[in-house]
Design an enzyme around this catalytic site. Structure first.
Site, short mmCIF file in Angstrom:
data_model
loop_
_atom_site.label_atom_id
_atom_site.label_comp_id
_atom_site.label_asym_id
_atom_site.label_seq_id
_atom_site.Cartn_x
_atom_site.Cartn_y
_atom_site.Cartn_z
N ASP A 203 40.44 28.50 30.48
CA ASP A 203 39.80 29.47 30.03
C ASP A 203 39.09 29.03 28.51
O ASP A 203 38.52 30.23 27.81
CB ASP A 203 40.88 30.69 29.71
CG ASP A 203 40.12 32.02 30.09
OD1 ASP A 203 39.15 31.98 30.51
OD2 ASP A 203 40.53 33.03 29.43
N GLU B 149 40.26 39.79 27.20
CA GLU B 149 40.42 39.38 25.95
C GLU B 149 39.19 38.48 25.46
O GLU B 149 38.72 38.10 24.15
CB GLU B 149 41.74 38.37 25.52
CG GLU B 149 41.66 36.83 26.24
CD GLU B 149 41.21 36.62 27.62
OE1 GLU B 149 41.54 37.77 28.47
OE2 GLU B 149 40.69 35.55 28.00
N ASP C 256 45.22 31.78 29.17
CA ASP C 256 45.28 33.20 29.24
C ASP C 256 46.13 33.78 30.26
O ASP C 256 45.90 33.77 31.73
CB ASP C 256 43.70 33.42 29.84
CG ASP C 256 43.25 35.15 30.03
OD1 ASP C 256 44.10 35.74 29.62
OD2 ASP C 256 42.32 35.57 30.56
N ASP D 135 43.86 41.85 29.06
CA ASP D 135 43.32 40.67 29.87
C ASP D 135 41.84 40.51 29.86
O ASP D 135 41.26 39.60 30.19
CB ASP D 135 43.88 40.64 31.39
CG ASP D 135 43.73 39.37 32.00
OD1 ASP D 135 43.51 38.44 31.41
OD2 ASP D 135 43.79 39.49 33.38
N LYS E 292 33.66 30.59 24.39
CA LYS E 292 34.95 31.13 24.58
C LYS E 292 36.15 30.23 24.52
O LYS E 292 36.03 29.24 25.46
CB LYS E 292 35.07 32.15 25.83
CG LYS E 292 36.54 32.72 26.16
CD LYS E 292 36.53 33.53 27.45
CE LYS E 292 37.90 33.88 27.68
NZ LYS E 292 38.08 34.67 28.91
N ARG F 61 36.12 38.73 25.62
CA ARG F 61 34.84 39.36 25.20
C ARG F 61 35.23 39.61 23.63
O ARG F 61 34.42 40.04 22.64
CB ARG F 61 34.58 40.59 25.92
CG ARG F 61 35.70 41.61 26.19
CD ARG F 61 35.39 42.71 27.11
NE ARG F 61 35.60 41.90 28.50
CZ ARG F 61 35.44 42.58 29.67
NH1 ARG F 61 34.91 43.90 29.78
NH2 ARG F 61 35.42 41.86 30.95
N LYS G 166 48.87 38.57 34.21
CA LYS G 166 48.28 38.16 35.34
C LYS G 166 49.27 37.87 36.39
O LYS G 166 50.44 37.41 35.94
CB LYS G 166 47.33 36.85 35.09
CG LYS G 166 46.20 37.21 34.49
CD LYS G 166 45.37 35.75 34.41
CE LYS G 166 44.23 35.65 33.61
NZ LYS G 166 42.93 36.81 33.95
N1 BES Z 1 39.61 34.43 31.94
C1 BES Z 1 39.69 35.57 32.62
C2 BES Z 1 38.34 35.53 33.56
C3 BES Z 1 38.39 34.50 34.76
C4 BES Z 1 38.90 34.82 36.11
C5 BES Z 1 37.98 33.08 34.62
C6 BES Z 1 39.12 33.76 36.91
C7 BES Z 1 38.09 32.35 35.64
C8 BES Z 1 38.55 32.55 36.89
C9 BES Z 1 39.40 36.92 31.74
O1 BES Z 1 40.04 36.55 30.72
C10 BES Z 1 39.82 37.90 32.58
O2 BES Z 1 41.07 38.14 32.82
N2 BES Z 1 39.04 38.88 32.89
C11 BES Z 1 39.49 40.09 33.54
C12 BES Z 1 38.56 41.08 32.99
C13 BES Z 1 39.05 42.55 33.41
C14 BES Z 1 40.52 43.02 32.84
C15 BES Z 1 37.96 43.38 33.07
C16 BES Z 1 39.50 39.84 34.88
O3 BES Z 1 38.39 39.38 35.32
O4 BES Z 1 40.11 40.36 36.05
ZN ZN Z 2 40.11 34.72 29.76
MG MG Z 3 42.00 37.68 30.79
#
Ligand code: BES
Ligand code: ZN
Ligand code: MG
Length: 485
Positions: A274, A335, A256, A333, A251, A337, A263
């Site tokens: 990220d 993104e 992000d 968010d 990834k 996947r 966020k």
């Molecule tokens: N990049 C984040 C995940 C992340 C969170 C990495 C904390 C490192 C530390 C990812 O893109 C994300 O935002 N995921 C969301 C998914 C949700 C919207 C289903 C999350 O984990 O909140």
């Molecule tokens: Zn992310």
């Molecule tokens: Mg995200």
């Protein structure tokens, strides 16, 4: 850091000799007989992590690292105690250190040697590129490490371990870099340089080709951005006799923000990391090429930032993936996947590898479940899972399997498209991430490793610094080395 093998312990006066002792056998090596009588080790118990630094004016300094009880030793303990040698050296500004390899009855000599070098090398790091220091405060790192063993042939271990550790530190540098430096373009510049290594080729899909290929999910995430997406494909042909490839997909979200599902403050500050999945697969392939591993490898890195603008993608939008499946955006968010989905089905269809392993900082839920110690992973293949777990045990890059039960597929059904990119119930976050990705791998052995917690530490731990860790480089190199192609 340069590492030298030594058959005779010959430290100079101003240098330092480091030795390891066990709680239950505190005998100093014979080479240090000259100080044996001067030291009273009953005041030093050699507990796990107990460090003793004894400076001498007319002899080398002595640094003693406790390993705890011999029967309770592990490679993790060795690595972390070796790291404390570096910490003392950095603190005291000691550039040269001579290490006496211990005899550990439960661990092979070359394993303990490799592990000690890893601990010392990986702790010898700080990200200080952007910092100005007063001359006196300028950090000093270990420059020369002498490994002393009268019996072991160390050259190969030293060479191999140095290459792996050097690349792990380079991986940390890239993860720690700013999003301004590490844009898809900036990342591509580094990948092109890796492409110059013997046996490696680098192909970069630009926006035009990404559009032609109909990677609709990568394009959707990129819509809010000022910079174009890229998909980098590095190939390393280390075994011309084999047609089989091991593909690594990473990834590469260079920042992000969360997009329209922005966020909050507190969650966004570190999101330059990220792209750690992409950095890890890039440096794993580079390591394999420098080691001249006799394996065939691909590293596929979809790259974009996830920003917001008038043109950014929105919740409720629907996009068509490379494999033709339609995806409703439940949350912008989620993104990672999306870009991985296109990269995975492209990899399977066009590159036809035997195995695909993807690495991604995919879910905050993974950090909730495992903290910063362990990466969660999911796989459709028990043989691949075993390969990864053995590599994990050997390297200390910890992973733990989560299930891919088909029932979870229900949770990402959409009324209006084939899939939703989130589970609206918000439950089982990490498993849902893996379940979504599973829809983009049709028949290949595959594993998804969620490194959201392990790629970046909020505080230092053992040989791992704060921030970028390089987690996964050693794990993957070990797994690929043991893969029977
Ligand atoms: N990049 C984040 C995940 C992340 C969170 C990495 C904390 C490192 C530390 C990812 O893109 C994300 O935002 N995921 C969301 C998914 C949700 C919207 C289903 C999350 O984990 O909140
Ligand atoms: Zn992310
Ligand atoms: Mg995200």
């Amino acid at each position: 850091m340069k590492i030298f093998a030594q058959k005779v312990l010959q430290a100079k006066f101003h240098e330092t000799i480091a030795v390891f002792l066990f709680e239950d056998s505190k005998d100093l090596p014979d080479e240090l007989n000259y100080i044996k009588d001067a030291l009273d080790l009953k005041y030093y118990s050699a507990k796990d992590g107990e460090v003793l630094f004894v400076p001498f004016s007319d002899n080398p300094n002595i640094l003693i690292c406790g390993l705890g009880k011999e029967s309770e030793i592990s490679t993790d303990k060795i690595r972390n105690n070796a790291a404390s040698i570096t910490k003392v050296c950095i603190e005291k500004k000691l550039k040269d250190v001579h290490v006496v390899l211990p005899n550990i009855s439960l661990i092979e000599d070359d394993t303990s040697c490799k592990t000690i070098i890893e601990g010392i090398y990986l702790a010898n790091y700080q990200f200080i590129k952007y910092k100005n220091f007063e001359k006196a405060d300028e950090p000093v790192f270990i420059e020369k490490l002498y490994i002393y063993s009268p019996t072991l042939a160390l050259q190969d271990i030293i060479k191999e371990t140095s290459i792996i550790c050097k690349n792990t530190l380079e991986c940390r540098d890239l993860v720690n870099e700013t999003s301004d430096f590490c844009t898809p373009e900036g990342f591509a510049t580094i990948a092109k340089n890796v492409g110059k290594i013997r046996g490696v080729t680098c192909k970069i899909l630009l926006k035009e080709e990404i559009t032609k290929l109909k990677m609709g999910l990568l394009l959707a995430v990129n819509r809010g951005s000022d910079v174009e997406p890229k998909c980098i494909i590095l190939k390393y042909r280390g075994n011309p006799k084999s047609k089989k490839y091991f593909a690594l997909v990473g990834k590469g979200i260079t920042f992000d923000s969360g997009g329209m599902n922005l966020k909050p403050t507190g969650s966004m500050e570190t999101m330059r990391m990220d792209m750690a999945g992409a950095a890890t697969v890039l440096y794993t392939l580079k390591t394999a090429a420098e080691l001249k591993l006799k394996k065939n490898l691909y590293a596929i890195m979809p790259l974009t930032d996830n920003m917001l603008s008038n043109n950014a993608f929105r919740p409720g939008d629907i996009f068509t993936a490379y494999n033709g499946k339609t995806v409703e955006i439940g949350n912008t968010d989620a993104e990672g996947r999306l870009i991985l989905a296109d990269a995975l089905s492209y990899t399977e269809e066009k590159l036809k590898p035997e195995i695909i392993v993807d690495l991604a900082t995919l879910t905050g839920a993974c950090v909730v479940t495992f903290g910063e110690l362990i990466a969660g992973y999911l796989s459709n293949d028990d043989t691949l899972a075993t390969l990864l777990e053995k590599a994990s045990a050997r390297t200390g890059d910890k992973i733990w399997r989560l299930p891919l039960y088909s029932e979870y597929q229900e949770d990402i059904k959409s009324d209006i498209a084939d899939l939703n990119n989130i589970n609206p119930d918000k439950k089982a976050g990490t498993i849902i991430g893996g379940t979504f990705l599973k829809n983009f791998v049709d028949h290949t052995s595959w594993a998804h490793i969620d490194i959201a917690g392990t790629a970046w530490l909020s505080k230092p731990k053992g040989f791992m610094p704060k921030n970028g860790t390089g987690f996964g480089v050693r794990l993957l190199i070990e797994a690929i080395s043991n893969w029977e192609d």
